[in-house]
Structure formats: C-alpha cells, structure tokens
Design an enzyme around this catalytic site. Sequence first.
Site, mmCIF file in Angstrom:
data_model
loop_
_atom_site.group_PDB
_atom_site.id
_atom_site.type_symbol
_atom_site.label_atom_id
_atom_site.label_comp_id
_atom_site.label_asym_id
_atom_site.label_seq_id
_atom_site.Cartn_x
_atom_site.Cartn_y
_atom_site.Cartn_z
ATOM 1 N N GLU A 1 16.947 38.443 -58.731
ATOM 2 C CA GLU A 1 16.460 39.104 -59.358
ATOM 3 C C GLU A 1 15.366 38.929 -60.490
ATOM 4 O O GLU A 1 15.622 37.373 -61.647
ATOM 5 C CB GLU A 1 17.501 40.548 -60.162
ATOM 6 C CG GLU A 1 17.309 41.341 -61.004
ATOM 7 C CD GLU A 1 18.386 42.548 -61.550
ATOM 8 O OE1 GLU A 1 17.968 42.820 -61.637
ATOM 9 O OE2 GLU A 1 19.543 41.750 -61.276
ATOM 10 N N LYS B 1 12.952 49.029 -57.594
ATOM 11 C CA LYS B 1 14.829 49.490 -57.596
ATOM 12 C C LYS B 1 14.845 50.813 -57.927
ATOM 13 O O LYS B 1 14.024 51.083 -58.928
ATOM 14 C CB LYS B 1 15.307 48.835 -59.336
ATOM 15 C CG LYS B 1 16.684 48.511 -59.178
ATOM 16 C CD LYS B 1 17.069 48.443 -59.709
ATOM 17 C CE LYS B 1 18.875 48.169 -60.061
ATOM 18 N NZ LYS B 1 19.723 47.230 -61.222
ATOM 19 N N CYS C 1 20.932 44.388 -57.452
ATOM 20 C CA CYS C 1 21.885 44.247 -58.444
ATOM 21 C C CYS C 1 23.234 45.451 -58.537
ATOM 22 O O CYS C 1 23.272 45.186 -57.329
ATOM 23 C CB CYS C 1 21.513 43.922 -59.318
ATOM 24 S SG CYS C 1 22.970 43.692 -61.300
#
Length: 439
Positions: free
Chosen positions: A248, A305, A355
């Site tokens: 990320e 995301k 994440c």
Amino acid sequence: MLTDRHKEVLKGLLAGILFYLSFSKLNLYFLVFPALFLGIRKNFLRLFSFGFSAFFLSLLWIRIPLIDYGNINPFIAYPALVLLVLFLSLYQFGLTYLLWRVFKFSFFAFPFLYTLVEILRSHLPYGGFPWLLLGVNLVDIPVLRYTLNAGTVFLGSFVVLLISLFPLFNKKEKIFSLAIITPLLIYGFIKETSYRVTHYGLKIALIQPFVPQDVKLNRELFELKYGEIIELVKKAVEKKPDLVVLPESAFPFYLGELEEKGKEILELSKKVPIITGFIEIDEGFKPYNTVVLLKDGRVIEKYRKIKLVPFGEYTPFPFKFFSKYVPYLSFEDYNRGNKVKCFQLNGFSIGTPVCFEVAYPFFVKSFGCEFIAVLTNDAWFRDSEGTFQHMKLARVRAIENEKFFLWVNNTGPSGIISPRGEVIKSIDYGSRGILLFSF
C-alpha cells in the site's frame, strides 16, 4: 477481605487476560476456550470486567498510531482509547447480556446471541469493526479450521462458544451442540485429508521495502528511499517472475505524478507486470487509496479502496466538530471507491483489497478472483499485536475462500498464505527484501 463482587470482577479480569493471550503475538489461541468458560456467567460485573479487560489489552496497540504518529497528547490518547474500549465492551458484551436476559440466561442461548452481536458489530456503526472475532482462533486448529470455510468466521465464533460453554449446558443442549459440531468435524476431516495444492505455473515476487512510518510521513525523507525501492524492484524483475507486487502507498509521490517521477517503475513494468499501491488525487483534489496494475509502461487497471478506516482515513459525523481541538482529526477525508474488481493478467485474475478491508469476510469474498493480494502498510502499528492480528485475518480469509492469499506489508511480515490458512513462506518484520514463490 474480598467480597463476592470483588471475586466476580477478578474472575472477569483473569478471563480477559486469557482472551488477550489468545489474540496476542504469543498465539496461545487455545486459551480462548478457558477464557470464555471463566468469563461468561449470569453476573454482569464478571461479564463486563471480562469484556473490558479483553478488549483493552488486545487493542492497546492503537496507542502507537495515536501517540507516535498522530502526535496526540497521551493525556488525550489514552482516555480516547478507554472510551473506544468502553463502547466496544458495552456493545459486544453489554448488548449480548441485555438480550440474554430476555432468554432468562439460558447458557445455550448465549452463543447465538453473542454471534449475532458480532455480526452487528462488524457492520455498524461506520461500517463496523470486525476485529477480535472469536472464530479467528480456529485458523490454527486442524479440522476445526474448516468451520471457517463452511460458514465464515461467524460460524467459527458460534462453534468456539459452543465448545467453551459445553460443560454448562444441560443434557438436551449438549446433544444439540454435538449435532451441530459433529457434521462440521466430519466436513473438516474430509477437507483436511483431501487437500491438494493446485499448481498454476505462476512465479510471483512480493517486495517488502521496510519504510518506517515516521519516514513515510516526511515527504523529503521518503523520497530518499525511492532509490532503494527501485533497486528492490529491479532485483525482483531480474528473477523473471510473472508478477511483482508492492505494498500500500509504496512510493513517495501521487499516482498523478507517476509519469513525471516514476519513469523507472514504468520502464520496469514493460518487462514484468507490477501491482502497487498509490495515493491518488482526483480532479476535485479528493484523495483515494488506490491500487494499480502497471504493464507495458502504463496504468492498465486501478482499484480504489472502498472500506475506509474511521478516524484513520475519514472522520465520521459528528466527530469532525472536534477537529478544531484535535489536529489529528483535521486531515482531508479520503474518498471511497465504488466497486470491487479483479485485475486480469496472463490468464488469471487477482483481487487487491487494501489493509483494513481484509477484516470483512463477505466483502473479500465478493471479489471472486482466483487469487487475492492484500496490500497493506502496518508500519503504523510497528511490531505490535495489531500487526499480528491483522495478518491472522488474512489467514482466516484464505481458508474461508480456499484461495492463495498474498500478504504484502511495507514493514512486514509479508507472506504467502495457502488455501488452508497456513503461512508457507514469509519475510519477517523489520526486513527489507523480496519473497519469490512459485505455485
């Protein structure tokens, strides 16, 4: 002299310590069973003491991003952490207790009610907090771990509670419990004995750059690391893999600056496809946490995301008001992506949740790709319980979906997770390197 009330509190605290140890880096997962047996009683003092101590100890790592990287005064950070734990313990244990009263404190009702509240807590409020779910501990128990595959982590939580409270059930309840658990054991045994590794003929390189969070937060220092990251990518490309994956927000510039500042990475993508994370700023100057597939010197696909972290990537209503008094909350809110997608590459598909998204079982399942690569930056938590708990969630998702998972973490650990939730190859926390794996 200890009163009965004091004894109840102490028993709850002891149960909370055992619960914490089951979720700690020591990985004493089996202690979740005595923790629940000791902590769950009809006495609210014991139950609440259990819940509060369990969540407080297991989430104490949250102080690291708050104090060390969020620059929040400890006199504000610790009370905030206590309030969070108070909310979670009242939510999970307090609400379960209230519902339990309706069922006249039947111990057999407790597993149903607790699991129901776990599901609720995983969705509400603000998208939920699916952390410290009891079923996670089954991932290290052969045969029983396939309960996660049969019905996700929530069925796992239900089974953990049935086993833990079994001695407290009456005869009929014990028979009914065995009627639930026995088919799951048979299913798990069949899965364990029939497990075969599928060979896809793929070679993948994971890169762990190990850029500490204090460096990532300083643009100038982060830019000095760019050369080291590029050297790792070059070494990985020399191994001629089918794909290179970085974590990320891996680079010290925005996605929109890629052609100007990322010429080296674009050139390397002409030799081998590269998946990596970027911060993307759109035309309206709104940021996205984005993953891109680079190939032939350009961006082929991107995924934005969707599941954002409250207070980490956006400040939910009504807390934005406090940004005047708490600078940490004054950051620009990230935008959400609007759809999951699979990157299509050389005849296979790969999904890239980012994440915190790995915490959501149904969300990860919705990708529907052949493989999953989770890109994350756990430098925020250093080598704490949070980092361990996070990777364990990926192991749970792997067995739920029966797919290979690639865990690509900035500071580590990074690893390859098999379809039955085992870490079969990894790079330790604090190392900089390349993990090559063929499957």
